[in-house]
Write a protein that holds these residues in place. Sequence first.
Motif, PDB file in Angstrom:
ATOM      1  N   GLU A 384       0.823  -1.209   0.000  1.00  0.00           N
ATOM      2  CA  GLU A 384       0.000   0.000   0.000  1.00  0.00           C
ATOM      3  C   GLU A 384       0.858   1.260   0.000  1.00  0.00           C
ATOM      4  O   GLU A 384       0.560   2.232  -0.711  1.00  0.00           O
ATOM      5  CB  GLU A 384      -0.926  -0.011   1.225  1.00  0.00           C
ATOM      6  N   SER A 385       1.948   1.267   0.764  1.00  0.00           N
ATOM      7  CA  SER A 385       2.790   2.464   0.821  1.00  0.00           C
ATOM      8  C   SER A 385       3.462   2.730  -0.524  1.00  0.00           C
ATOM      9  O   SER A 385       3.649   3.885  -0.918  1.00  0.00           O
ATOM     10  CB  SER A 385       3.828   2.342   1.933  1.00  0.00           C
ATOM     11  N   ASP A 386       3.819   1.677  -1.241  1.00  0.00           N
ATOM     12  CA  ASP A 386       4.423   1.867  -2.557  1.00  0.00           C
ATOM     13  C   ASP A 386       3.408   2.399  -3.560  1.00  0.00           C
ATOM     14  O   ASP A 386       3.712   3.278  -4.374  1.00  0.00           O
ATOM     15  CB  ASP A 386       5.034   0.559  -3.057  1.00  0.00           C
ATOM     16  N   LEU A 387       2.193   1.872  -3.527  1.00  0.00           N
ATOM     17  CA  LEU A 387       1.152   2.381  -4.420  1.00  0.00           C
ATOM     18  C   LEU A 387       0.792   3.825  -4.078  1.00  0.00           C
ATOM     19  O   LEU A 387       0.526   4.641  -4.973  1.00  0.00           O
ATOM     20  CB  LEU A 387      -0.090   1.493  -4.343  1.00  0.00           C
ATOM     21  N   ARG A 388       0.816   4.152  -2.782  1.00  0.00           N
ATOM     22  CA  ARG A 388       0.540   5.537  -2.366  1.00  0.00           C
ATOM     23  C   ARG A 388       1.598   6.489  -2.882  1.00  0.00           C
ATOM     24  O   ARG A 388       1.295   7.633  -3.255  1.00  0.00           O
ATOM     25  CB  ARG A 388       0.467   5.626  -0.840  1.00  0.00           C
ATOM     26  N   ALA A 389       2.848   6.055  -2.886  1.00  0.00           N
ATOM     27  CA  ALA A 389       3.936   6.918  -3.342  1.00  0.00           C
ATOM     28  C   ALA A 389       3.731   7.320  -4.796  1.00  0.00           C
ATOM     29  O   ALA A 389       3.898   8.500  -5.167  1.00  0.00           O
ATOM     30  CB  ALA A 389       5.272   6.202  -3.170  1.00  0.00           C
ATOM     31  N   ILE A 390       3.375   6.368  -5.644  1.00  0.00           N
ATOM     32  CA  ILE A 390       3.140   6.685  -7.051  1.00  0.00           C
ATOM     33  C   ILE A 390       1.896   7.545  -7.201  1.00  0.00           C
ATOM     34  O   ILE A 390       1.896   8.544  -7.935  1.00  0.00           O
ATOM     35  CB  ILE A 390       3.012   5.396  -7.875  1.00  0.00           C
ATOM     36  N   ALA A 391       0.828   7.190  -6.513  1.00  0.00           N
ATOM     37  CA  ALA A 391      -0.422   7.948  -6.623  1.00  0.00           C
ATOM     38  C   ALA A 391      -0.226   9.402  -6.190  1.00  0.00           C
ATOM     39  O   ALA A 391      -0.743  10.330  -6.830  1.00  0.00           O
ATOM     40  CB  ALA A 391      -1.511   7.291  -5.785  1.00  0.00           C
ATOM     41  N   ALA A 392       0.529   9.619  -5.115  1.00  0.00           N
ATOM     42  CA  ALA A 392       0.772  10.982  -4.643  1.00  0.00           C
ATOM     43  C   ALA A 392       1.537  11.791  -5.687  1.00  0.00           C
ATOM     44  O   ALA A 392       1.256  12.975  -5.903  1.00  0.00           O
ATOM     45  CB  ALA A 392       1.544  10.947  -3.326  1.00  0.00           C
ATOM     46  N   ALA A 393       2.508  11.167  -6.334  1.00  0.00           N
ATOM     47  CA  ALA A 393       3.281  11.870  -7.358  1.00  0.00           C
ATOM     48  C   ALA A 393       2.447  12.199  -8.583  1.00  0.00           C
ATOM     49  O   ALA A 393       2.711  13.184  -9.279  1.00  0.00           O
ATOM     50  CB  ALA A 393       4.486  11.028  -7.758  1.00  0.00           C
ATOM     51  N   ARG A 394       1.436  11.406  -8.846  1.00  0.00           N
ATOM     52  CA  ARG A 394       0.620  11.588 -10.054  1.00  0.00           C
ATOM     53  C   ARG A 394      -0.680  12.347  -9.812  1.00  0.00           C
ATOM     54  O   ARG A 394      -1.403  12.645 -10.762  1.00  0.00           O
ATOM     55  CB  ARG A 394       0.295  10.221 -10.674  1.00  0.00           C
ATOM     56  N   GLY A 395      -1.002  12.621  -8.560  1.00  0.00           N
ATOM     57  CA  GLY A 395      -2.262  13.297  -8.264  1.00  0.00           C
ATOM     58  C   GLY A 395      -3.452  12.380  -8.413  1.00  0.00           C
ATOM     59  O   GLY A 395      -4.539  12.805  -8.834  1.00  0.00           O
ATOM     60  N   ALA A 396      -3.265  11.121  -8.046  1.00  0.00           N
ATOM     61  CA  ALA A 396      -4.316  10.116  -8.206  1.00  0.00           C
ATOM     62  C   ALA A 396      -4.648   9.487  -6.859  1.00  0.00           C
ATOM     63  O   ALA A 396      -3.969   9.726  -5.852  1.00  0.00           O
ATOM     64  CB  ALA A 396      -3.863   9.041  -9.187  1.00  0.00           C
ATOM     65  N   THR A 397      -5.667   8.680  -6.845  1.00  0.00           N
ATOM     66  CA  THR A 397      -6.080   7.967  -5.642  1.00  0.00           C
ATOM     67  C   THR A 397      -5.402   6.607  -5.617  1.00  0.00           C
ATOM     68  O   THR A 397      -5.452   5.856  -6.603  1.00  0.00           O
ATOM     69  CB  THR A 397      -7.606   7.772  -5.621  1.00  0.00           C
ATOM     70  N   ALA A 398      -4.775   6.288  -4.509  1.00  0.00           N
ATOM     71  CA  ALA A 398      -4.103   4.990  -4.389  1.00  0.00           C
ATOM     72  C   ALA A 398      -5.128   3.906  -4.093  1.00  0.00           C
ATOM     73  O   ALA A 398      -5.961   4.060  -3.201  1.00  0.00           O
ATOM     74  CB  ALA A 398      -3.060   5.042  -3.282  1.00  0.00           C
ATOM     75  N   PRO A 399      -5.085   2.792  -4.824  1.00  0.00           N
ATOM     76  CA  PRO A 399      -6.024   1.704  -4.546  1.00  0.00           C
ATOM     77  C   PRO A 399      -5.548   0.845  -3.386  1.00  0.00           C
ATOM     78  O   PRO A 399      -4.375   0.881  -3.005  1.00  0.00           O
ATOM     79  CB  PRO A 399      -5.994   0.902  -5.852  1.00  0.00           C
ATOM     80  N   SER A 400      -6.450   0.070  -2.832  1.00  0.00           N
ATOM     81  CA  SER A 400      -6.034  -0.963  -1.890  1.00  0.00           C
ATOM     82  C   SER A 400      -5.298  -2.045  -2.669  1.00  0.00           C
ATOM     83  O   SER A 400      -5.723  -2.414  -3.764  1.00  0.00           O
ATOM     84  CB  SER A 400      -7.255  -1.574  -1.185  1.00  0.00           C
ATOM     85  N   PRO A 401      -4.188  -2.532  -2.138  1.00  0.00           N
ATOM     86  CA  PRO A 401      -3.384  -3.486  -2.916  1.00  0.00           C
ATOM     87  C   PRO A 401      -4.078  -4.834  -3.089  1.00  0.00           C
ATOM     88  O   PRO A 401      -4.609  -5.407  -2.143  1.00  0.00           O
ATOM     89  CB  PRO A 401      -2.108  -3.624  -2.089  1.00  0.00           C
TER      90      PRO A 401
END
Length: 472
Positions: A384-401
């Motif tokens: 989840e933390s890795d998906l959040r890192a990408i989502a934050a950089a892209r301005g998107a919502t991070a999904p549940s893994p």
Amino acid sequence: MKKIILGMTLLAAAGALSSCNGFLDEEPVLKQSNELTLAKYDGLDKAGSALYTRMQSNYWYDGQFILQSELRAGNAKNPVSLPGSGRYRDDTQWSYTANSTSDLWAYAYYTITWACNILDNVDGKTESGVEQQDWDNLKAEALFMRALCHFDLVITYAQPYTTQPNSLGVPVILKTENGKPARNTVAEVYDQIVKDLTEAESLISDDFTRAGISDATAMVSKGAIQGLLSRVYLYMGQWQAAADYATKVINSGKYSLATGDDYLNMWTASVYPAKGEVIFSVYGSKKNEYWDDSGWPHLSWITAVDGYGDVCATSDLYDMYEDGDIRKQLYTKNENDNMVLKYAGKEGGSPKETNIPLIRISEMYLNRAEAIAHGASVSGVTAESDLRAIAAARGATAPSPSETSIFDERRKELAFEGHIVYDYARCNKNLVRTDFDGVVNKDIAAGDYKWAMPIPKRELDANPNMVQNPGY
């Protein structure tokens, strides 16, 4: 040890130094025999610079290798708003034959022969003014490039390691000699890839920089070696190793996720920014011998609205991006078609050169997230933390893994970078396409013979020991 066929031998001998224009600022030396060229460090070093040139061919990364992946797997289609040039009209149909298949075979094996020429001549040499680390760096470059070529070949012409490791792979070539090689198994090819990469990692210096280059990402580095190892282990389903190597790259401090305008601008930058997203790339240059004289078959022209515009994004890919997701700005509407801007090209006249990212830091986060979701463990990190890192950089919502969400995140983040069809294959997923108007092969089942493309007929004709893939 396998031997390469004669035609490749001749070109390797003549081409070791003839193709470095465009990568180095200096002009290449005249063609000469391998014995003379490879006897001294200077000749070997120039041969090392030539290893990178074929990657810009429109039959490899600057065209076919990337676009065939996207068209086959539902990320891309042919637009209806532009007439196009007639290229890439059959790839969505999966109707390949030995006479109509990927052209990667020859280009990758030519490069392998060049790498083998260096590896055959680099060990045990001493020379005034040349440190042992210089020899080691050069050897690491050749090992990396040989591994990369074998990897691209085995994922293209063979079934995935995760489902059929003992099926027919491709010939493993370790020495440039006349011969008629048979195919190794998929597992044997991967074993050699890992062997080459781990040796390269042990040899290369942390701060290796090739003299005379325009872009530091356009050459082998420790980060590139470790990044490719993470990808290779992911394709093998060796989750802990994939996560560990991704972590090495992420924790190196040499790369970072780009945000906002920095992310958008990197796609048209003349040189990728230092400590940015890109770990390893193809440096686009019209001076490169493998830039087609017209430039028309290359990525920037094939995907451009003001070019031929033969390939665009499918509506289902485009609709995956939220409003506010910076990645959505890498597409532009032309009537109802979603044209791709990832390869809009550098500044200058058309047709434009474009740099092509081959390994990015975002892939390392995605590799690690997937590996952790399959049981790998990294202290202080979750999927989840890795998906959040990408989502934050892209301005998107991070999904549940989950397996599905991570696959979808790879699809969005790495779109039009050549990954998607191989992700389907290694994950053993059924391909179900939405935005597709073909008459055959709308859906491709997991495990279908078509996931391995046919061996080219010219190779079958030249080599009696070569066996075609089942189904062709």
